[in-house]
Design a protein around this motif. Structure first.
Motif, PDB file in Angstrom:
ATOM      1  N   ARG A   1       8.967   0.687  -3.548  1.00 20.76           N
ATOM      2  CA  ARG A   1       8.701  -0.685  -3.097  1.00 20.76           C
ATOM      3  C   ARG A   1       8.175  -0.739  -1.669  1.00 20.76           C
ATOM      4  O   ARG A   1       7.356  -1.596  -1.326  1.00 20.76           O
TER       5      ARG A   1
ATOM      6  N   CYS B   1       4.450  -2.391  -0.726  1.00 18.66           N
ATOM      7  CA  CYS B   1       4.226  -3.509   0.200  1.00 18.66           C
ATOM      8  C   CYS B   1       3.160  -3.159   1.231  1.00 18.66           C
ATOM      9  O   CYS B   1       2.311  -3.987   1.572  1.00 18.66           O
ATOM     10  N   GLU B   2       3.179  -1.910   1.725  1.00 18.35           N
ATOM     11  CA  GLU B   2       2.173  -1.481   2.693  1.00 18.35           C
ATOM     12  C   GLU B   2       0.772  -1.480   2.073  1.00 18.35           C
ATOM     13  O   GLU B   2      -0.206  -1.906   2.710  1.00 18.35           O
TER      14      GLU B   2
ATOM     15  N   VAL C   1      -0.352  -3.240  -0.535  1.00 19.31           N
ATOM     16  CA  VAL C   1      -0.788  -4.618  -0.779  1.00 19.31           C
ATOM     17  C   VAL C   1      -1.235  -5.270   0.525  1.00 19.31           C
ATOM     18  O   VAL C   1      -2.275  -5.943   0.586  1.00 19.31           O
ATOM     19  N   SER C   2      -0.468  -5.058   1.592  1.00 20.53           N
ATOM     20  CA  SER C   2      -0.818  -5.640   2.895  1.00 20.53           C
ATOM     21  C   SER C   2      -2.138  -5.089   3.424  1.00 20.53           C
ATOM     22  O   SER C   2      -2.983  -5.830   3.941  1.00 20.53           O
ATOM     23  N   ALA C   3      -2.327  -3.760   3.267  1.00 17.68           N
ATOM     24  CA  ALA C   3      -3.554  -3.134   3.773  1.00 17.68           C
ATOM     25  C   ALA C   3      -4.779  -3.657   3.030  1.00 17.68           C
ATOM     26  O   ALA C   3      -5.807  -3.981   3.637  1.00 17.68           O
TER      27      ALA C   3
ATOM     28  N   TRP D   1      -5.030  -6.501   1.363  1.00 22.59           N
ATOM     29  CA  TRP D   1      -5.200  -7.915   1.665  1.00 22.59           C
ATOM     30  C   TRP D   1      -5.883  -8.121   3.019  1.00 22.59           C
ATOM     31  O   TRP D   1      -6.806  -8.932   3.149  1.00 22.59           O
ATOM     32  N   LEU D   2      -5.433  -7.363   4.024  1.00 20.46           N
ATOM     33  CA  LEU D   2      -6.035  -7.496   5.356  1.00 20.46           C
ATOM     34  C   LEU D   2      -7.502  -7.086   5.338  1.00 20.46           C
ATOM     35  O   LEU D   2      -8.345  -7.724   5.971  1.00 20.46           O
ATOM     36  N   LYS D   3      -7.801  -6.006   4.609  1.00 22.84           N
ATOM     37  CA  LYS D   3      -9.168  -5.535   4.548  1.00 22.84           C
ATOM     38  C   LYS D   3     -10.078  -6.548   3.872  1.00 22.84           C
ATOM     39  O   LYS D   3     -11.179  -6.879   4.363  1.00 22.84           O
TER      40      LYS D   3
ATOM     41  N   HIS E   1      -9.459  -9.741   3.542  1.00 21.44           N
ATOM     42  CA  HIS E   1      -9.467 -10.966   4.358  1.00 21.44           C
ATOM     43  C   HIS E   1     -10.474 -10.833   5.504  1.00 21.44           C
ATOM     44  O   HIS E   1     -11.201 -11.800   5.818  1.00 21.44           O
ATOM     45  N   LYS E   2     -10.533  -9.637   6.125  1.00 16.00           N
ATOM     46  CA  LYS E   2     -11.484  -9.439   7.227  1.00 16.00           C
ATOM     47  C   LYS E   2     -12.923  -9.512   6.717  1.00 16.00           C
ATOM     48  O   LYS E   2     -13.796 -10.079   7.383  1.00 16.00           O
TER      49      LYS E   2
END
Length: 481
Positions: free
Chosen positions: A463, A467-468, A470-472, A474-476, A478-479
């Motif tokens: 888990r 989470c890391e 998914v965050s990576a 999403w940030l990529k 989003h940018k």
């Protein structure tokens, strides 16, 4: 061939992996959707002939490359200098160009190769064309490696996607419209290799300069690369030699069915190839940085989580997918999917945990571990394939890769200790593999419940890294948005 800094950050690694993964998704999805077309127009015998010829060239190509793909990566960042990198590139390019000249001699031996493989000279022309494709691919290799080492993943992906889609449509043209049969895939490979070389030359041809060829560097690269030559033979024995044993005892039809099973395994390559291409740059550039080992461990957790879920999915639902995507002639391919899929999981894990061996330039350790896996695979193949056919070939391949994974881990820890969660990987890998073997024949609804439980266990155990990831992503995204 300019790089701003020797150090490659984790952000660049993640970014490169995402770019390559998205590129590979396009390619593999297209190939997967066209699979029913291939199985409709190519008999299992024709596919078996094509695979046997392709596997022969897969044995010859690494011998001519002489381990210079590994030497390129190992030496590229030894000095933080553009001149040094130009020397590595041109030394490798001119060595490979000279080595590719051996293809002319090998083409003269094509009738002999055809007799050895098929008992007659009928397939000598196909073998000659397949050999010529090797030479062209060798010319492309230094360009491909330099783009990857410099983390120019967008340019690399453009070439990859363009050439792969060209291969796809070329295959369709020759298989469906020209009806060249087994010859179709071989001709397509040559044409697309020429296209790929032209694209790479367009991007970096101005870097080819004989004045940067360095004899002293060549000697050092040869010292590093030469132990890789027997390693390539052992890798071929481990991964591809079983086709010839299957062919000897069960014929080209069985090789064709086995080949369909291996094509489903390519689903894993969407992830593993993307990560390995980007990770090589990141790993070698940061091996001496503080916190590098913790990052390598996180990379292993992330890639294992993703490919374990893919292998679990394909292994458990292989029967349904194979019957949907192929004709009845290839139906038995589903029985070999669990072993082949989890064999590739073992290969992926062994690659990551074995990077420490490359850092220490202990190439003999790669040789020892791969020899253990190859010998295990060959002996078990000779014992079990005569009676059990492709099921035995797939299972022994899994056992061979499992052996390599163990040796890479223990030898890697000896020269570059890193706290990987190896015990957790071993337990979940064996549990999922056993689950596929036991449950792949049960009713679909029960299988769906079992599948959900397996995914839930993996998600719970990993888990943190999930989470890391998914965050990576999403940030990529989003940018970019």
């Amino acid at each position: 061939m300019k790089t701003d800094s020797k150090k490659q950050g984790i952000g660049q690694f993640v970014s490169g992996s995402i770019v390559l993964t998205l590129s590979n998704v396009i390619i593999k999805a297209a190939n997967f959707l066209f699979l029913p077309l291939y199985t409709r127009y190519l008999s299992s015998e024709e596919l078996g002939i094509s695979d046997l010829i392709s596997n022969l060239t897969a044995f010859i190509a690494p011998l001519l490359i002489w381990g210079f793909d590994s030497a390129f990566s190992a030496f590229y960042y030894d000095e933080d200098s553009d001149v040094h990198r130009e020397r590595v590139f041109n030394t490798a390019f001119f060595f490979l160009a000279a080595s590719s000249g051996m293809i002319v001699f090998l083409m003269l031996l094509s009738p002999g190769f055809s007799v050895i493989l098929f008992g007659n000279e009928e397939y000598k022309s196909a073998i000659m064309i397949s050999l010529l494709a090797i030479a062209v691919s060798m010319w492309s290799l230094p360009f491909s490696l330099s783009l990857r080492m410099e983390n120019r993943m967008m340019q690399y992906s453009v070439v990859l996607v363009t050439s792969s889609l060209a291969l796809l449509f070329s295959n369709v043209f020759f298989v469906v419209y020209v009806r060249l049969g087994y010859f179709s895939l071989i001709v397509s490979s040559l044409l697309v290799n020429v296209l790929q070389f032209a694209l790479f030359w367009r991007l970096g041809g101005d870097h080819v300069r004989i004045r940067y060829f360095d004899k002293n560097l060549l000697r050092k690269m040869l010292v590093y690369a030469t132990p890789m030559v027997p390693l390539t033979v052992l890798n071929w024995l481990l991964s591809l030699s079983d086709r010839y044993i299957v062919n000897y005892y069960h014929g080209q039809d069985a090789v064709g069915v086995y080949g369909i099973g291996t094509r489903f395994v390519n689903v894993l390559n969407v992830i593993t190839n993307s990560v390995f291409v980007s990770f090589t740059t990141f790993a070698y550039a940061n091996k001496n940085e503080e916190g590098a080992k913790a990052q390598y461990s996180r990379v292993l957790d992330g890639i294992y989580l993703i490919i374990a879920i893919i292998a679990w999915t394909a292994g458990l639902f292989g029967k349904e997918v194979v019957l949907l995507m192929t004709t009845q002639e290839y139906a038995q391919a589903y029985t070999i999917l669990p072993a082949l899929m989890f064999g590739q999981v073992c290969y992926a894990v062994s690659t990551i945990v074995g990077y420490g061996i490359g850092f220490a330039k202990k190439t003999q350790y790669f040789l020892w571990s791969t020899a253990a896996g190859a010998v295990t695979n060959i002996l078990l193949n000779l014992i079990f394939i005569p009676d059990w056919g492709i099921q035995a070939a797939a299972t022994t391949t899994f056992l061979g890769y499992f052996m390599v994974m163990l040796w890479h881990y223990f030898l890697g820890q000896k020269v570059y200790p890193c706290r990987y969660g190896f015990k957790k990987i071993m337990i979940t890998l064996m549990g999922l593999y056993a689950g596929c073997l036991i449950c792949m024949q049960v009713q679909f609804l029960l299988k769906l419940v079992i599948y959900t439980g397996g995914v839930a266990i993996l998600v719970f155990l990993y888990r943190g890294i999930l989470c890391e990831l998914v965050s990576a992503v999403w940030l990529k995204l989003h940018k970019r948005g």
